[in-house]
Structure formats: C-alpha cells, structure tokens
Design an enzyme around this catalytic site. Structure first.
Site, mmCIF file in Angstrom:
data_model
loop_
_atom_site.group_PDB
_atom_site.id
_atom_site.type_symbol
_atom_site.label_atom_id
_atom_site.label_comp_id
_atom_site.label_asym_id
_atom_site.label_seq_id
_atom_site.Cartn_x
_atom_site.Cartn_y
_atom_site.Cartn_z
ATOM 1 C CG PHE A 51 22.282 -67.527 101.219
ATOM 2 C CD1 PHE A 51 23.278 -68.052 102.019
ATOM 3 C CD2 PHE A 51 22.634 -66.595 100.254
ATOM 4 C CE1 PHE A 51 24.604 -67.658 101.864
ATOM 5 C CE2 PHE A 51 23.949 -66.191 100.083
ATOM 6 C CZ PHE A 51 24.942 -66.718 100.894
ATOM 7 C CB ALA A 91 33.119 -54.443 97.019
ATOM 8 C CB CYS A 145 25.596 -62.951 99.125
ATOM 9 S SG CYS A 145 26.745 -64.187 98.504
ATOM 10 C CB SER A 157 28.668 -67.498 99.323
ATOM 11 O OG SER A 157 29.251 -67.144 98.096
ATOM 12 C CB THR A 198 33.622 -63.806 99.295
ATOM 13 O OG1 THR A 198 32.679 -63.755 98.220
ATOM 14 C CG2 THR A 198 34.608 -64.936 99.033
ATOM 15 C CB THR A 228 5.314 -64.144 105.302
ATOM 16 O OG1 THR A 228 5.886 -65.447 105.197
ATOM 17 C CG2 THR A 228 4.045 -64.088 104.465
#
Length: 232
Positions: free
Chosen positions: A2, A69, A53, A47, A55, A153
């Site tokens: 990403f 999970a 991240c 994804s 699925t 940042t």
C-alpha cells in the site's frame, strides 16, 4: 503493498466469530460498509488495508467482509472495534500507482497509546507511546510512520523507556482518516518503515562479518552517537 494514502473511511456494520478451529484459536469476521467507491474492481482474496492489511472473503456492491486471525487481534487494535466503528480503507497498489505516501506493507509492528492531542492552529499534534518501546529506534524525525494504515510524517521523537513520538495532522488529513477522531487513551496500529529494518540488518551483518562476529564495535559507535545527540 500500500501507499498509506487512505482512499475512504468505512464503517464496521457487524462482527462475527470466525471459525478457526483448525488453527487452534478464534478470530473475527468484520463486515465493512459505506465503501462502495473502492469496491468497483474488488475480487475475492484481494488485500485491503482496514487499519491493517486484511483479505477480502466476501463482498457485494456496498460492503465487504474480512477475516481477522487471532495473531492479528493480538498485535493490532482491531480487537477493540465495535459496530459503528470507523476504519481507514485503502486498496492494494497497482503497478501504475503514484507513490504519494511510502511503502506500506500493512503488517502492524505494535500498537501505540495516544498520550496527547494538541491543537496547533488548524492542525493537530498527536503524541503516541508504543507498547513495544524498542521500535523507537526505527522512528526518526521527518521519517515515515504508518498509523492505522495511514502514511504520516514524524515531527518529533523522544527515546528511552518513557519514550514517545509525535505526528501532525493538517486540516485536510483530519477529514480523511479515523485517527483524527481518537481521544487520549485510544490505541492506534503502528507500522514502522520497513526500510529501517533492512538497514539495521544489513549493518549488523556487515559488522558481524568484518569484526569476526564481535558486535562491541558497533555498540560503542551507536552509543557514542546517542550520547552526542543527548548533549545537544
């Protein structure tokens, strides 16, 4: 992979137990709504960054599901989500995507506690303390950091056992990411810049090889740099 540039914010509409009996533990299935804009080209198994991240396991025009999970629940703040929680969403990059943020894997290193939110004109300064304080060695002023999937940042860092780091959210960013609505005591997912990890491992390997496995030279050099920095 990403960029950390959040495309939209979605809403958790339901949380259901995930059948993970084969792996020896329970997880959670999240249904995310209010996200039709990013589902036009979605496929099963894609994804999508949902503060981290995950699925895609099912979808229709205006919603999609992801499985979380047990390991992910332990490492992230996704376990604290409830119905109506808002989340940052970003699809995985394509080959022609402009890298306006930085390289983000969506793999959370630790969570951080929000210590303070301080207005600075129309911006907000967020001070955060990571649960795993050792990751501060990878965080540098003006470097990249990913918070809840958003590329930001670093504006200031304090090392040490009671260390913390700060980021600033401009007015535009406040409207685009869920982190701006969080309050003192809330947690955020933290992913450090993966480049820092590779640099550290490369340096360790180099000095381990040239010094016959004796890392004392590297430790002394780093210690000297830190001491000089603290004197300023």
């Amino acid at each position: 992979m990403f960029t950390g540039l959040v495309e939209t914010m979605g809403t958790v509409s339901s949380l259901e137990p995930l059948d993970t009996s084969a792996s020896g533990g329970g997880g959670t299935s999240l249904t995310i709504t209010d996200c039709e804009d990013i589902l036009s080209d979605v496929n099963l198994g894609d994804s999508i960054s949902v503060n981290a991240c995950l699925t895609v396991t099912a979808f229709e025009k205006g919603w999609f599901k992801v499985g979380v999970a047990p390991e992910t629940l332990r490492r992230t703040n996704l376990g604290s989500l409830t119905e109506a929680s808002r989340v940052n969403l970003e699809r995985a990059v394509k080959g022609e995507t402009r890298m306006g943020g930085h390289i983000v894997q969506g793999h959370v290193d630790t969570i951080a506690k929000l210590l303070a939110v301080t207005p600075d004109e129309n911006s907000l300064v967020l001070r955060l303390q990571p649960r795993d304080i050792t990751i501060l060695r990878y965080i540098v002023e003006k470097g990249f950091i990913t918070l809840d999937g958003a590329s930001l940042t670093v504006t200031q860092v304090k090392d040490g056992e009671d260390g913390w780091f700060e980021v600033m959210l401009i007015a535009y960013t406040q409207e685009k990411i869920v982190t701006a609505a969080k309050v003192v005591g809330d947690s955020v997912n933290v992913e450090i810049d993966v480049v820092a990890k590779y640099v550290e491992k490369g340096i360790e390997a180099y000095f381990a090889g040239t010094a016959g496995g004796n890392m004392s030279f590297l430790e002394k050099m780093v210690g000297r740099i830190v001491d000089e920095k603290l004197k300023r």
